[in-house]
Design a protein around this motif. Sequence first.
Motif, short mmCIF file in Angstrom:
data_model
loop_
_atom_site.label_atom_id
_atom_site.label_comp_id
_atom_site.label_asym_id
_atom_site.label_seq_id
_atom_site.Cartn_x
_atom_site.Cartn_y
_atom_site.Cartn_z
N ALA A 129 -12.19 0.12 -2.48
CA ALA A 129 -11.74 1.25 -1.65
C ALA A 129 -12.90 2.20 -1.36
CB ALA A 129 -10.61 1.99 -2.34
N LEU A 130 -13.06 2.49 -0.10
CA LEU A 130 -14.09 3.42 0.36
C LEU A 130 -13.48 4.78 0.69
CD1 LEU A 130 -17.10 3.65 1.25
CD2 LEU A 130 -16.36 2.92 3.51
N ALA A 131 -12.27 4.76 1.23
CA ALA A 131 -11.57 5.98 1.61
C ALA A 131 -10.09 5.68 1.70
CB ALA A 131 -12.08 6.49 2.95
N GLY A 132 -9.29 6.71 1.63
CA GLY A 132 -7.85 6.54 1.74
C GLY A 132 -7.20 7.80 2.25
N GLY A 133 -6.02 7.65 2.82
CA GLY A 133 -5.34 8.83 3.33
C GLY A 133 -3.95 8.51 3.81
N GLY A 134 -3.37 9.46 4.50
CA GLY A 134 -2.03 9.29 5.02
C GLY A 134 -1.38 10.62 5.33
N ARG A 135 -0.11 10.56 5.62
CA ARG A 135 0.65 11.74 5.99
C ARG A 135 1.33 12.32 4.75
NH1 ARG A 135 2.41 14.56 10.14
NH2 ARG A 135 1.11 13.38 11.60
N TYR A 136 1.34 13.67 4.66
CA TYR A 136 1.93 14.33 3.49
C TYR A 136 2.69 15.59 3.93
CZ TYR A 136 -2.51 16.84 3.97
OH TYR A 136 -3.59 17.55 4.46
N ASP A 137 3.75 15.38 4.67
CA ASP A 137 4.48 16.49 5.27
C ASP A 137 5.18 17.40 4.26
OD1 ASP A 137 3.69 15.45 7.68
OD2 ASP A 137 5.63 14.57 8.20
N ARG A 138 5.37 16.95 3.03
CA ARG A 138 6.11 17.75 2.05
C ARG A 138 5.20 18.55 1.11
NH1 ARG A 138 11.53 15.95 1.64
NH2 ARG A 138 12.08 15.06 3.66
N LEU A 139 3.89 18.37 1.19
CA LEU A 139 3.01 19.01 0.22
C LEU A 139 3.06 20.53 0.29
CD1 LEU A 139 0.91 18.96 -2.00
CD2 LEU A 139 -0.86 18.54 -0.27
N ALA A 140 3.10 21.09 1.49
CA ALA A 140 3.12 22.55 1.62
C ALA A 140 4.32 23.15 0.90
CB ALA A 140 3.13 22.95 3.10
N GLU A 141 5.47 22.49 0.99
CA GLU A 141 6.66 22.98 0.28
C GLU A 141 6.47 22.90 -1.23
OE1 GLU A 141 10.64 22.24 2.66
OE2 GLU A 141 9.44 20.40 2.55
N LEU B 165 0.85 -1.19 0.00
CA LEU B 165 0.00 0.00 0.00
C LEU B 165 0.89 1.24 0.00
CD1 LEU B 165 -2.83 1.28 0.26
CD2 LEU B 165 -2.55 1.16 2.74
N VAL B 166 0.77 2.06 -1.04
CA VAL B 166 1.66 3.21 -1.20
C VAL B 166 0.89 4.44 -1.66
CG1 VAL B 166 3.67 1.80 -1.75
CG2 VAL B 166 2.20 2.65 -3.60
N ARG B 167 1.52 5.56 -1.50
CA ARG B 167 1.15 6.79 -2.19
C ARG B 167 2.37 7.14 -3.02
NH1 ARG B 167 -3.19 5.61 -0.89
NH2 ARG B 167 -4.77 6.79 0.26
N GLY B 168 2.20 7.23 -4.33
CA GLY B 168 3.35 7.29 -5.22
C GLY B 168 3.92 8.66 -5.48
N LEU B 169 3.73 9.62 -4.57
CA LEU B 169 4.24 10.96 -4.78
C LEU B 169 5.25 11.30 -3.68
CD1 LEU B 169 0.86 12.69 -5.66
CD2 LEU B 169 2.57 11.77 -7.22
N ASP B 170 6.24 12.12 -4.03
CA ASP B 170 7.37 12.33 -3.13
C ASP B 170 7.00 12.99 -1.82
OD1 ASP B 170 9.02 11.19 -4.96
OD2 ASP B 170 9.77 13.08 -5.80
N TYR B 171 5.95 13.81 -1.81
CA TYR B 171 5.66 14.54 -0.57
C TYR B 171 4.89 13.70 0.44
CZ TYR B 171 1.45 15.49 -3.35
OH TYR B 171 0.33 15.37 -4.14
N TYR B 172 4.45 12.50 0.08
CA TYR B 172 3.82 11.61 1.06
C TYR B 172 4.90 10.98 1.93
CZ TYR B 172 -0.72 12.01 -1.15
OH TYR B 172 -1.90 12.49 -1.63
N THR B 173 4.62 10.91 3.22
CA THR B 173 5.59 10.38 4.18
C THR B 173 4.88 9.53 5.22
OG1 THR B 173 5.39 12.30 5.63
CG2 THR B 173 7.09 12.40 3.94
N GLU B 174 5.62 8.63 5.80
CA GLU B 174 5.16 7.87 6.96
C GLU B 174 3.85 7.12 6.71
OE1 GLU B 174 7.48 7.61 8.93
OE2 GLU B 174 8.63 9.46 8.83
N THR B 175 2.86 7.31 7.57
CA THR B 175 1.65 6.48 7.58
C THR B 175 0.83 6.65 6.30
OG1 THR B 175 1.55 6.86 9.96
CG2 THR B 175 -0.39 5.89 8.92
#
Length: 435
Positions: free
Chosen positions: A291-303, A267-277
């Motif tokens: 899939a009903l819903a999905g999410g995660g951490r994206y600490d790099r998106l603001a940059e 299970l991945v998010r294929g973009l560089d700004y996604y991190t961790e969970t």
Amino acid sequence: MSTSFQNIKGTFDILPDPHTDDGGTRTAASAEWRHVEATVRDVMRRHNFEEIRTPVLEPTELVARGVGASTDIVQKEMFAFERSDTQYVLRPEITAPVVRSFLQHHLDQRGGVQKLFYIGPCFRAEQPQKGRYRQFHQFGIEVLGADQPRADAETIAVLMAVCDALGLSDLRLRLNTLGTPECREEYVGALQDFLEPYADELSETSRRRLERNPLRILDTKKAHEQEILRDAPTLIDFVNEKSRTHYDTVKGLLDDLGVEYVEDPHLVRGLDYYTETTFELEHPGLGAQSALAGGGRYDRLAEVLGSDAPVPAVGFAAGMERLFLALDAADVELADTPTPDVFIAALGEEAERWGFRTAQALRAEGLHVAHDLMGRSLKAQMKEANRQNAPYTMIIGGNELEAEAATVKEMESGAQEEVPFDGLIEYLTRTAETA
């Protein structure tokens, strides 16, 4: 009555009653939508989230950066156009707009962590299919400013709380960690090395992804590609100690809450700004595309969107249409169309004027009142009262006006009672409360 105009392919009308589209998919009634939206809002209130509403129209560059220029959404599925040399897009998702708004309006200066939720339409120019439309609706949350594992766990807990409040069970939560972009870059190289010998066996889409974004291959639904991936290296083996600790803490917090999950190394998010969970919630009633819903951490998106510094963030998005499919599959009953507290049946012009005035007065007291606007016969009006499932019908004619007392009929039993005009509000309010 007919018309030559119909709703655009991939869109649908939400009507007072449920209806079925050409493909046989049930579209929920407006009352059911309001019930689900009200449930979402109540869960958000209990979890101390505040609502944010962003425009459906955003700069194309925002979405291209926010979603990723190499994704299918940006490459194939955006409703984009140009006006006066400015590029616009109908938003295909809401996370990037929320982060844009957070940065633009300096919401960090409000102090503390910003816990935001949204409900609204999105647009993607994809081939319509069951549960997937060109205009669809999402609800979700974004927690901005918190890098602690508790923020990740609470994000998942909010999603599970919405499902629980709606009566939806038999869910499967898939969980993984992406680590840091630096660790993920090393993993991508290892994954490419593993897949290169199988390039001829991969689909055209996966071969293209092998060069541009190998992590997306892990999302494949093709059985033979899933078989190849069984022996592929897993991301968790490339994650550093800090990320492992973060992930283990999230799992421990979910264990504390009794939230069951399945660890899925693919299970991945294929973009560089996604991190961790990262996580995804599935329901078997949705079929292969579960899939009903999905999410995660994206600490790099603001940059990526222009911030001078990273903004720790985590969130999820859920599709409303897919949620309704899951609710239907689980036979969950939602709110019925609201019925009137009383129907006013009037005979004659003077009675109609009295009924019109009285309807407004009763509504001002909080009652749900229906009345005839077509000057029909008493028989037709009583039939309409039955159609609207009104528990009481108030009958007004010349005799009632002269006596200054309405005839109030209980529709189920047929019992009738004379109620003085000056006691109507008290009488009907009492019956509405006990109905």
